[in-house]
Design a protein around this motif. Structure first.
Motif, PDB file in Angstrom:
ATOM      1  N   PHE A  57      66.458  -9.098 -81.612  1.00 24.92           N
ATOM      2  CA  PHE A  57      66.603  -9.032 -80.170  1.00 24.92           C
ATOM      3  C   PHE A  57      67.350  -7.768 -79.777  1.00 24.92           C
ATOM      4  O   PHE A  57      68.311  -7.355 -80.442  1.00 24.92           O
ATOM      5  N   ASP A  58      66.885  -7.165 -78.692  1.00 17.45           N
ATOM      6  CA  ASP A  58      67.563  -6.029 -78.076  1.00 17.45           C
ATOM      7  C   ASP A  58      68.082  -6.549 -76.742  1.00 17.45           C
ATOM      8  O   ASP A  58      67.375  -6.534 -75.732  1.00 17.45           O
ATOM      9  N   GLY A  59      69.307  -7.054 -76.737  1.00 13.75           N
ATOM     10  CA  GLY A  59      69.808  -7.772 -75.569  1.00 13.75           C
ATOM     11  C   GLY A  59      69.196  -9.171 -75.525  1.00 13.75           C
ATOM     12  O   GLY A  59      68.804  -9.727 -76.554  1.00 13.75           O
ATOM     13  N   LEU A  76      62.456  -8.155 -77.421  1.00 18.09           N
ATOM     14  CA  LEU A  76      62.359  -8.507 -78.837  1.00 18.09           C
ATOM     15  C   LEU A  76      61.524  -7.471 -79.553  1.00 18.09           C
ATOM     16  O   LEU A  76      60.507  -7.005 -79.029  1.00 18.09           O
ATOM     17  N   ARG A  77      61.935  -7.113 -80.758  1.00 25.41           N
ATOM     18  CA  ARG A  77      61.212  -6.142 -81.561  1.00 25.41           C
ATOM     19  C   ARG A  77      60.903  -6.764 -82.923  1.00 25.41           C
ATOM     20  O   ARG A  77      61.710  -7.521 -83.460  1.00 25.41           O
ATOM     21  N   PHE A  78      59.722  -6.439 -83.464  1.00 26.49           N
ATOM     22  CA  PHE A  78      59.427  -6.852 -84.832  1.00 26.49           C
ATOM     23  C   PHE A  78      58.648  -5.758 -85.526  1.00 26.49           C
ATOM     24  O   PHE A  78      58.061  -4.883 -84.892  1.00 26.49           O
ATOM     25  N   GLY A  79      58.647  -5.806 -86.880  1.00 28.30           N
ATOM     26  CA  GLY A  79      58.179  -4.674 -87.649  1.00 28.30           C
ATOM     27  C   GLY A  79      56.971  -4.923 -88.510  1.00 28.30           C
ATOM     28  O   GLY A  79      56.207  -5.857 -88.285  1.00 28.30           O
ATOM     29  N   VAL A 111      57.085  -4.195 -79.503  1.00 31.54           N
ATOM     30  CA  VAL A 111      58.139  -4.481 -78.530  1.00 31.54           C
ATOM     31  C   VAL A 111      57.607  -5.493 -77.524  1.00 31.54           C
ATOM     32  O   VAL A 111      56.515  -5.320 -76.979  1.00 31.54           O
ATOM     33  N   VAL A 112      58.370  -6.565 -77.300  1.00 37.62           N
ATOM     34  CA  VAL A 112      57.962  -7.626 -76.380  1.00 37.62           C
ATOM     35  C   VAL A 112      59.013  -7.780 -75.295  1.00 37.62           C
ATOM     36  O   VAL A 112      60.206  -7.949 -75.589  1.00 37.62           O
ATOM     37  N   GLY A 136      56.533 -11.087 -70.768  1.00 36.97           N
ATOM     38  CA  GLY A 136      55.586 -11.379 -71.850  1.00 36.97           C
ATOM     39  C   GLY A 136      54.750 -10.187 -72.260  1.00 36.97           C
ATOM     40  O   GLY A 136      53.906 -10.314 -73.157  1.00 36.97           O
ATOM     41  N   ALA A 137      54.959  -9.043 -71.636  1.00 42.74           N
ATOM     42  CA  ALA A 137      54.199  -7.843 -72.002  1.00 42.74           C
ATOM     43  C   ALA A 137      54.582  -7.397 -73.414  1.00 42.74           C
ATOM     44  O   ALA A 137      55.759  -7.437 -73.792  1.00 42.74           O
TER      45      ALA A 137
END
Length: 262
Positions: A221-223, A227-230, A241-242, A247-248
């Protein structure tokens, strides 16, 4: 013997915007003939079939001479899908377990029909392997029937993770689409703050369900609203990046760039 990891069809992957068979250079202008396009359709449809069957067998913990068993795809001259099961290939040094011939014009059939036809061959392969290796035949049959009844849907969900303020949680989900590639999205649960469960936009992943777990390990989580995943295996490094509010979702690069060719 090792535990079976997967039964897969060859070719098993390729570029998103070009036929998987052939391995032509990206800048090739050579036209694609009907047979190549039929094989491409079969290879892509086979991904969710082989993954759904493989995961069902992995849950049973069955063993085989080697962890991966391959079915070679070919264009035949019959009206249906035909399986040539190669019983002699039981040596761990050879992963080939059979050849699957598809009928001409296979690309023109609806995706659900292609999956069903290929599914019969993959299930028959698993059943014959069960007899050869003394698997629990009843348990295998029950698992395979469930996969077929579910339309050979190949999907996976990761664990829920909460934001720092504990007002929201999210998890990564994935399902292999008709084009052979994984679609990954995030389920967003706002029930703790009076909302409901939503789904983000989907991004394109690689061709194995296990990439949901691999990408989920880099989920952070960024704040409380991003949300970021790799990345997952065999796909060039990417980041998705979500926006958890809208929901974008987006990924960079936009499409998978395979590190190896089938």
């Amino acid at each position: 013997m090792p535990r079976l990891r997967e039964i897969y069809a060859y070719p098993y992957a390729g570029w998103a915007d070009r036929p998987w068979p052939g391995q032509r250079p990206r800048n090739s202008e050579e036209p694609w003939d009907d047979a190549l396009l039929d094989l491409d359709a079969a290879a892509r449809s086979a991904r969710r079939v082989t993954e759904s069957v493989s995961w069902a067998l992995k849950r049973l913990g069955v063993e085989a001479p080697r962890g991966q068993l391959m079915l070679e795809l070919r264009v035949g001259d019959g009206d249906g899908v035909e399986l040539e099961f190669l019983e002699r290939f039981l040596d761990p040094s050879d992963r080939l377990t059979g050849r699957v011939s598809i009928p001409p014009g296979f690309r023109l059939r609806p995706p659900a029909e292609r999956a069903s036809m290929l599914g019969e061959a993959v299930i028959e392969t698993a059943r014959r392997r069960a007899a050869l290796h003394d698997w629990d035949v009843d348990a295998v049959d029950e698992a395979l029937r469930a996969v077929a009844d579910g339309g050979f849907r190949a999907h996976a969900e990761g664990p829920w993770k909460a934001t720092r303020d504990r007002k929201r949680q999210a998890r990564l989900c994935g399902e292999i689409a008709d084009d052979g590639f994984l679609r990954m999205l995030v389920e967003i649960d706002d029930t703790a703050s009076g909302g409901g469960v939503r789904r983000s936009d989907a991004v394109v992943g690689w061709v194995w369900l296990e990439n949901v777990a691999r990408a989920g390990k880099k989920m952070r989580f960024d704040g409380n609203s991003t949300l970021r995943f790799g990345s997952g295996s065999a796909d060039a490094e990417f980041e998705a990046v979500v926006d958890l509010e809208s929901g974008a979702a987006s990924r960079t690069p936009e499409m998978p760039e395979p590190l190896s060719y089938p």
